[in-house]
Scaffold this active site. Structure first.
Site, PDB file in Angstrom:
ATOM      1  N   ASP A  10     -16.843   6.583  16.789  1.00 29.20           N
ATOM      2  CA  ASP A  10     -15.762   6.888  15.869  1.00 29.20           C
ATOM      3  C   ASP A  10     -16.371   7.520  14.616  1.00 29.20           C
ATOM      4  OD1 ASP A  10     -13.108   6.623  14.576  1.00 29.20           O
ATOM      5  OD2 ASP A  10     -14.120   5.096  13.380  1.00 29.20           O
ATOM      6  N   ASP A  12     -14.551   8.101  10.888  1.00 32.83           N
ATOM      7  CA  ASP A  12     -14.238   7.477   9.601  1.00 32.83           C
ATOM      8  C   ASP A  12     -14.501   5.975   9.654  1.00 32.83           C
ATOM      9  OD1 ASP A  12     -13.035   9.805   8.112  1.00 32.83           O
ATOM     10  OD2 ASP A  12     -11.787   9.805   9.900  1.00 32.83           O
ATOM     11  N   GLY A  45      -9.829  10.673  15.997  1.00 30.99           N
ATOM     12  CA  GLY A  45      -8.458  11.145  15.917  1.00 30.99           C
ATOM     13  C   GLY A  45      -8.372  12.561  15.371  1.00 30.99           C
ATOM     14  N   LYS A 183      -8.208   7.269  22.914  1.00 28.95           N
ATOM     15  CA  LYS A 183      -9.620   7.576  23.093  1.00 28.95           C
ATOM     16  C   LYS A 183     -10.091   7.072  24.453  1.00 28.95           C
ATOM     17  CE  LYS A 183     -10.797   7.297  18.153  1.00 28.95           C
ATOM     18  NZ  LYS A 183     -11.652   6.627  17.132  1.00 28.95           N
ATOM     19  N   ASN A 209      -7.393   2.084  16.045  1.00 22.30           N
ATOM     20  CA  ASN A 209      -7.353   3.087  17.107  1.00 22.30           C
ATOM     21  C   ASN A 209      -8.634   3.100  17.939  1.00 22.30           C
ATOM     22  OD1 ASN A 209      -9.011   4.295  15.170  1.00 22.30           O
ATOM     23  ND2 ASN A 209      -8.169   6.337  15.488  1.00 22.30           N
TER      24      ASN A 209
END
Length: 257
Positions: A10, A12, A45, A183, A209
């Site tokens: 990921d 952020d 994302g 994802k 997420n």
């Protein structure tokens, strides 16, 4: 050549520090992974045009983008899942009825339905400029992800648009992808298309997420700054994203010495 392992990262709160840059220790760690035939892959994302600085800093060439809607492996597109135009139109009309603006995401660009204060807050929060306006982009190009720009009023949308899933990803927005999109789905499609189902997989993340991604890999690593529910799913918990958490986490997994 089939990789010895694959690591999904990921951005952020994970691969990026709070200043939205990749820590030098992470850059070195990614280089060390590639030297061991371990493929690092971004799982985000965001779309590609938002992460050019990350790709440049890390020399990474593989991305699960827009929450699994667009997948690139070693610089080549291997899976896409564009959103149905009629479904976008219906959501756009519903958003307008609530005075909510939207953003449309392709692999190359972001366009907004209109500018407003929440739009500006959202992109400032991401450290990006607000996108150009083109409220009809979805009629002209494949769209892989949508954003609803709103600080409240989330409950209006899921029951009325059940073919979408809505995930609040910032204080100012909901990510919108087709039902079942995630994802995890992007990861599954990558492994299937490339014939990598037997390759060991790892994932690093910090947010809601990332939950499905954690369930889709063999070993999940949560950052110390991760939400509690994600930590509960993790095999390992590493340091936070500002304290060399990526390099430390890779050592916890035994991928680096």
């Amino acid at each position: 050549m089939k990789p010895a392992a694959i690591c999904f990262f990921d951005l952020d709160g994970t691969l990026l520090t709070s200043d939205s840059v990749v820590a030098p220790s992470s850059v070195q760690a990614l280089q060390a992974l590639r030297a061991k035939n371990i493929m690092p892959i971004i799982a985000t994302g965001r779309t590609l045009c938002e992460i050019e600085h990350v790709l440049e800093a890390t020399k990474m060439t593989s991305v699960i983008a827009m929450n699994g809607q667009y997948v690139m492996y070693d610089g080549k597109e291997v899976y896409t899942n564009p959103i149905d135009v009629a479904e976008i139109k219906a959501l756009h009309e519903g958003a307008q009825s609530q005075c909510v603006e939207m953003a449309f995401y392709t692999e190359e660009k972001i366009r907004a339905t209109a500018q407003n204060e929440i739009m500006e807050k959202h992109y400032r929060y991401l450290g990006e400029a607000s996108p150009e306006i083109d409220a009809e982009l979805y009629l002209k190009e494949p769209i892989y992800m949508l954003l609803l720009l709103l600080e409240q009023g989330d409950d209006f949308f899921p029951e009325r648009y059940p073919y979408f899933q809505f995930v609040r990803n910032t204080p100012f927005s909901n990510d919108v992808v087709p039902k079942g999109g995630s994802k995890a789905r992007g990861i599954a499609k990558l492994l299937e298309v490339m014939g990598f189902e037997d390759v060991p997989t790892y994932a690093f993340g910090d947010g809601m997420n990332d939950l499905e991604m954690f369930e889709a890999v063999d070993y999940a690593v949560a950052m110390d700054n991760a939400v509690p529910s994600l930590k509960e799913k993790a095999a390992f918990i590493t340091a936070n994203n500002n304290e060399d958490g990526i390099a430390k986490g890779l050592r916890l997994c035994g991928l680096l010495e």
